[in-house]
Design an enzyme around this catalytic site. Structure first.
Site, mmCIF file in Angstrom:
data_model
loop_
_atom_site.group_PDB
_atom_site.id
_atom_site.type_symbol
_atom_site.label_atom_id
_atom_site.label_comp_id
_atom_site.label_asym_id
_atom_site.label_seq_id
_atom_site.Cartn_x
_atom_site.Cartn_y
_atom_site.Cartn_z
ATOM 1 N N LEU C 94 -34.487 -0.761 -76.425
ATOM 2 C CA LEU C 94 -34.617 -2.220 -76.352
ATOM 3 C C LEU C 94 -33.268 -2.888 -76.110
ATOM 4 O O LEU C 94 -32.264 -2.510 -76.709
ATOM 5 C CB LEU C 94 -35.258 -2.758 -77.641
ATOM 6 C CG LEU C 94 -36.635 -2.183 -77.987
ATOM 7 C CD1 LEU C 94 -37.193 -2.884 -79.225
ATOM 8 C CD2 LEU C 94 -37.598 -2.292 -76.818
ATOM 9 N N GLY C 139 -36.067 2.884 -78.172
ATOM 10 C CA GLY C 139 -37.137 2.581 -77.237
ATOM 11 C C GLY C 139 -37.218 3.557 -76.072
ATOM 12 O O GLY C 139 -38.303 3.803 -75.534
ATOM 13 N N ASN C 163 -33.527 6.211 -83.499
ATOM 14 C CA ASN C 163 -32.360 6.018 -84.360
ATOM 15 C C ASN C 163 -32.222 4.610 -84.911
ATOM 16 O O ASN C 163 -31.135 4.211 -85.343
ATOM 17 C CB ASN C 163 -31.108 6.391 -83.570
ATOM 18 C CG ASN C 163 -30.901 5.479 -82.367
ATOM 19 O OD1 ASN C 163 -31.874 5.097 -81.730
ATOM 20 N ND2 ASN C 163 -29.663 5.119 -82.088
ATOM 21 N N GLU C 164 -33.323 3.864 -84.911
ATOM 22 C CA GLU C 164 -33.268 2.471 -85.356
ATOM 23 C C GLU C 164 -32.565 2.302 -86.712
ATOM 24 O O GLU C 164 -31.778 1.369 -86.898
ATOM 25 C CB GLU C 164 -34.688 1.868 -85.425
ATOM 26 C CG GLU C 164 -35.259 1.447 -84.092
ATOM 27 C CD GLU C 164 -35.843 2.611 -83.288
ATOM 28 O OE1 GLU C 164 -35.699 3.772 -83.707
ATOM 29 O OE2 GLU C 164 -36.439 2.350 -82.238
#
Lengths: 287, 287, 287
Positions: C94, C139, C163-164
């Site tokens: 994103l 994303g 890996n957010e």
């Protein structure tokens, strides 16, 4: 109830030599579980010290839940390493004497304490690492499975598993849910039906534990793993953990009273009482 | 309906030499499935004997369900080993002739029989071991997947899988649920979409079967595995099995009529009838 | 909106030498994604060409969804290979600039576009193969996970993962559901909590990608895998895919507005805005 023993916290020392980290520690003085919180690292060490086998009696479970609650509410604490102070055994699981020849009221109180312990541990917002330094059947295995990470001493004499079926009893659905979340449906189905106790190497191969290390490296490794997990920002990690575990936690919350009733009905059966008594006799003779 | 053939039970022999165990056996005399119950071990042997390929016709399925029901209700029986008396094939799956050019009533009766077989086998309280001694596509694979343990002859010419998609048809949701419970979502998704038939070694690697053994050791191994599972107390093992499988069994129970309607709608399509006829032509030419 | 560029379709040539297959191609002329449909094979190639890192901006996501919709509706198209035209990166996930200092309306529009992209890709009736020729965090990883098959260049410098958590944010539940469907609950729980970016070899070992090949063989392999999947009849394969993915797709459909609200609440927090700004600063300095 156990209380913070703030007396054990070392006073700040102006003479602290450079390079030697000051390790301000607070510890609980409990009967069955020893807790020591290192305030600089944010890591608490919980050691089960209820010989001979760290069985999960009502008193043990209560201490465990209270200890977890205290740490959970302590802003200085971000992670817990759970291990045993008793040689060769992590925990032998639920204390069978609590299930034998007792009153309905006692069974209810006992089972609620088992549920409470699991809800707090599986749902903990802290990082939880099990350093499994001995055998860990039944409820002992559940404690390990409920942590975020499991390291086991690579001694093949140590075994771990939900072996309830071997004793003629059935693991509750939330033991099963926790197990399935760790090893998947197939391995859980087979292991639960056979009541398998898996030696450490097999447990590792099946994914019941994440890692095996030589016994003398266990605590070092646990600390390294904890540091890796604590490198993440707490808030995002906690929300992620909740997202992964919520469905299974909610299921027990929604059926808690029903689960207690099931336990009482089951444990009150004469056939079950008999097989538990026989099992206890066998354990006594072993000593 | 098939009946117990109690005549085949050997009379107690006062001359039975010591050390040679008396093996009181009862057997069914059926058309398509041979059943022999060893009363001393509590283990029944079910052999598919419907040449050329043990296809699951309405008659076969009915015999299978009735045999399972009889064993289930027989206190002398605690476990079943399922295998084939036809060389090189375990079962070829649903009999396509039952799905081609028949009436709605026939399709309904047939599909109900398929459901019934699976509900009885997957939900059986007995220990069920599949000794897969030949290829096992589609419904044949479902039978194996529904047992508690799968041993396969290590012959790479034998293959197993839910290959419905290859024939232009779709495995029902409960075939899929059973498959996912054994191998997990990812392997099931890929294998079902590709309609894969996995050679024995690959099937073992993917977890579709639990163990490979040389063909001549298959029955010996099946007996050993059965003995291991029967070492557990029945009651706890049965409750544990129910706990693991109930969700998936309940799902079909709740949607049984809908599932029959889906099958009829699907199988009644001209395009499907055409591809099934083509497939049957191809099979005939192969012979 | 992008439009079919039918001009790029080569005219039928009567001089086409034998053995050289005529490859009638149609391509989209888009800003950020290049699409080329080979009408003889039925396979479209989608190449992300939004340097420097193929980040998923609102414009990129919109183009992606429109391209998928066009292909979905084109009877000539049966499968899509998704890859990157930018060296070393598949997609960086994103676009953080879309989440920083924008209006509520913008956040809503952006998040709806993220949802839309996933609903179209995960629910696509076409065969979707990800040819992951570079790193693929967050994303970008979701896009790969949503395909039917994932092939990755075996370069250990390329990594992939959700890996957010590393950025202090939380992957939405449908990112999690997609991940769990691929790797199972345990691997997903650990990887998501640690926000791990797995180097290609580790990603393969964990099942995040299905196969590793040398970078120069990636497209060849993707074409071969696609041919294998297209060998199946479309209708049965599509129904099977829907059966496997419907539960997870329905879950987002049912909670779409709630999920948008959650995103807005989260992204509007000053602490989150601050950490995203810091992350963007860091990225700028890297260049």
């Amino acid at each position: 109830p156990p209380a913070w023993d703030r007396a054990s916290r070392p006073p700040p020392s102006p003479l602290q030599p450079p390079g030697l980290p000051l390790a301000p520690c607070r510890s609980f003085s409990n009967n069955k579980i020893q807790v020591e919180l290192n305030e600089s690292s944010g890591v608490a060490m919980m050691k089960f010290k209820s010989p001979p086998v760290n069985s999960l009696s009502l008193e043990f479970l209560t201490e465990f839940s209270i200890s977890l609650e205290k740490l959970e509410n302590d802003r200085a604490c971000r992670g817990v390493i759970i291990t045993s102070a008793v040689p060769k055994i992590f925990s032998s699981g639920l204390d069978i004497t609590e299930m034998c020849g007792k009153s309905m009221e006692h069974y209810t109180e006992f089972w609620r304490a088992v549920q409470e312990m699991w809800l707090r541990l599986y749902g903990s917002s802290m990082v939880t690492v099990a350093a499994v330094n001995g055998s860990s059947p039944a409820g002992g295995c559940l404690i390990a499975l409920s942590c975020d990470y499991r390291i086991m001493a690579e001694n093949p004499k140590f075994s771990i598993g939900l072996n309830e079926a071997q004793l003629g009893i059935v693991a509750p659905f939330w033991f099963k849910d926790t197990f399935v979340n760790v090893v998947g449906h197939r391995i859980a189905e087979r292991s639960l039906q056979l009541g398998s106790l898996h030696p450490a190497p097999e447990a590792h191969k099946l994914g019941i534990v994440d890692e095996l290390v030589p016994e003398e490296k266990l605590m070092e490794k646990a600390a390294a793993v904890m540091a890796q997990w604590l490198a993440l920002p707490d808030h995002a990690r906690q929300l992620t953990k909740t997202m992964m575990r919520k469905a299974v936690l909610d299921r027990l919350e929604a059926h808690r009273e029903e689960d207690i009733k099931n336990f009482i009905t089951f444990v009150s059966k004469e056939s079950i009482q008999k097989s538990l008594r026989m099992y206890m006799e066998m354990l006594k003779k072993r000593k």
